[in-house]
Design a protein around this motif. Structure first.
Motif, PDB file in Angstrom:
ATOM      1  N   ALA A   1      -9.429  -0.216   9.472  1.00  0.00           N
ATOM      2  CA  ALA A   1     -10.181  -0.785   8.355  1.00  0.00           C
ATOM      3  C   ALA A   1     -10.059  -2.306   8.279  1.00  0.00           C
ATOM      4  O   ALA A   1     -10.571  -2.923   7.354  1.00  0.00           O
ATOM      5  CB  ALA A   1      -9.726  -0.156   7.047  1.00  0.00           C
TER       6      ALA A   1
ATOM      7  N   CYS B   1       0.858  -1.192   0.000  1.00  0.00           N
ATOM      8  CA  CYS B   1       0.000   0.000   0.000  1.00  0.00           C
ATOM      9  C   CYS B   1       0.889   1.236   0.000  1.00  0.00           C
ATOM     10  O   CYS B   1       1.844   1.313   0.776  1.00  0.00           O
ATOM     11  CB  CYS B   1      -0.887  -0.036   1.246  1.00  0.00           C
TER      12      CYS B   1
ATOM     13  N   LYS C   1     -12.132  -0.969   2.120  1.00  0.00           N
ATOM     14  CA  LYS C   1     -11.929  -1.687   3.378  1.00  0.00           C
ATOM     15  C   LYS C   1     -11.929  -3.199   3.213  1.00  0.00           C
ATOM     16  O   LYS C   1     -11.172  -3.894   3.873  1.00  0.00           O
ATOM     17  CB  LYS C   1     -12.988  -1.265   4.394  1.00  0.00           C
TER      18      LYS C   1
ATOM     19  N   LEU D   1      -5.292   2.030   8.299  1.00  0.00           N
ATOM     20  CA  LEU D   1      -5.293   0.663   7.773  1.00  0.00           C
ATOM     21  C   LEU D   1      -5.770  -0.342   8.823  1.00  0.00           C
ATOM     22  O   LEU D   1      -6.570  -1.235   8.529  1.00  0.00           O
ATOM     23  CB  LEU D   1      -3.895   0.284   7.275  1.00  0.00           C
TER      24      LEU D   1
ATOM     25  N   ILE E   1      -5.459   2.613  -1.972  1.00  0.00           N
ATOM     26  CA  ILE E   1      -6.160   2.087  -0.797  1.00  0.00           C
ATOM     27  C   ILE E   1      -6.441   3.229   0.175  1.00  0.00           C
ATOM     28  O   ILE E   1      -7.523   3.339   0.732  1.00  0.00           O
ATOM     29  CB  ILE E   1      -5.338   0.987  -0.097  1.00  0.00           C
ATOM     30  N   LEU E   2      -5.454   4.091   0.356  1.00  0.00           N
ATOM     31  CA  LEU E   2      -5.569   5.214   1.284  1.00  0.00           C
ATOM     32  C   LEU E   2      -5.812   6.520   0.542  1.00  0.00           C
ATOM     33  O   LEU E   2      -5.333   6.705  -0.578  1.00  0.00           O
ATOM     34  CB  LEU E   2      -4.274   5.363   2.087  1.00  0.00           C
TER      35      LEU E   2
ATOM     36  N   LEU F   1      -8.671  -5.130   2.916  1.00  0.00           N
ATOM     37  CA  LEU F   1      -7.727  -5.205   4.030  1.00  0.00           C
ATOM     38  C   LEU F   1      -8.033  -6.247   5.087  1.00  0.00           C
ATOM     39  O   LEU F   1      -7.179  -6.540   5.918  1.00  0.00           O
ATOM     40  CB  LEU F   1      -7.649  -3.838   4.714  1.00  0.00           C
TER      41      LEU F   1
ATOM     42  N   SER G   1      -8.028   8.045   5.357  1.00  0.00           N
ATOM     43  CA  SER G   1      -9.079   7.034   5.414  1.00  0.00           C
ATOM     44  C   SER G   1      -8.818   5.995   4.332  1.00  0.00           C
ATOM     45  O   SER G   1      -8.066   6.234   3.384  1.00  0.00           O
ATOM     46  CB  SER G   1     -10.454   7.668   5.234  1.00  0.00           C
ATOM     47  N   VAL G   2      -9.453   4.843   4.501  1.00  0.00           N
ATOM     48  CA  VAL G   2      -9.301   3.739   3.569  1.00  0.00           C
ATOM     49  C   VAL G   2     -10.478   3.749   2.615  1.00  0.00           C
ATOM     50  O   VAL G   2     -11.636   3.859   3.023  1.00  0.00           O
ATOM     51  CB  VAL G   2      -9.213   2.394   4.336  1.00  0.00           C
TER      52      VAL G   2
END
Length: 158
Positions: free
Chosen positions: A142, A44, A111, A139, A80-81, A114, A107-108
């Motif tokens: 999430a 990530c 989700k 992370l 992802i982020l 993960l 924030s993710v």
């Protein structure tokens, strides 16, 4: 060293993307030194400031992640982020301001990606660890099982 710093700045700001392969090779070596006993599920990238890609036309951390994925055999999942609120460029701030600026800012997006995964979080430069701590928090909240960080360079806090 001064020459290493100048090289990284050229990579980040001047679009000298030829450096990415050499940097990723160094990061892969460091990965095997630190994390050879761990099974990482995904890579990530720490999200860059939103204006950076507009300004320079590329995201240097995403490029490192793409190359590292091939070198390490770990899946890289982009985006992802993200930043969930406006932040200021960390490089323009001092130690305390960096921590305050980044706190609660990530924030993710995906989700489900993960759940119970071990994540290799990649960034280019670590100065205060504030960005790494914030990204790890998001992370884990999430559903990530564990988060390990790998950076190209570390600097002294400002």
């Amino acid at each position: 060293t001064k020459s290493a710093r100048e090289s990284i700045v050229r990579y980040k700001t001047c679009g000298i993307l030829d450096y990415a392969k050499a940097y990723a090779d160094c990061m892969a070596t460091r990965f095997y030194e630190e994390y050879s006993d761990y099974k990482m599920d995904i890579i990530c990238a720490v999200p860059s400031h939103k204006n950076k890609k507009k300004l320079f036309g590329f995201d240097q951390v995403e490029i490192l992640c793409e190359i590292l994925s091939g070198l390490l055999g770990i899946e890289y999942i982009p985006k992802i982020l993200s930043h969930s609120r406006k932040i200021y460029r960390q490089s323009s701030l001092g130690y305390k301001e960096r921590t305050k600026n980044i706190q609660g800012s990530m924030s993710v997006i995906t989700k489900e990606t993960l759940k119970d995964k071990t994540v290799l979080l990649v960034d280019d430069i670590c100065t205060t660890r504030s960005t790494i701590i914030e990204a790890s928090r998001a992370l884990k909240e999430a559903g990530a099982k564990a988060v390990y960080a790998l950076t190209l360079a570390t600097t002294k806090p400002v």
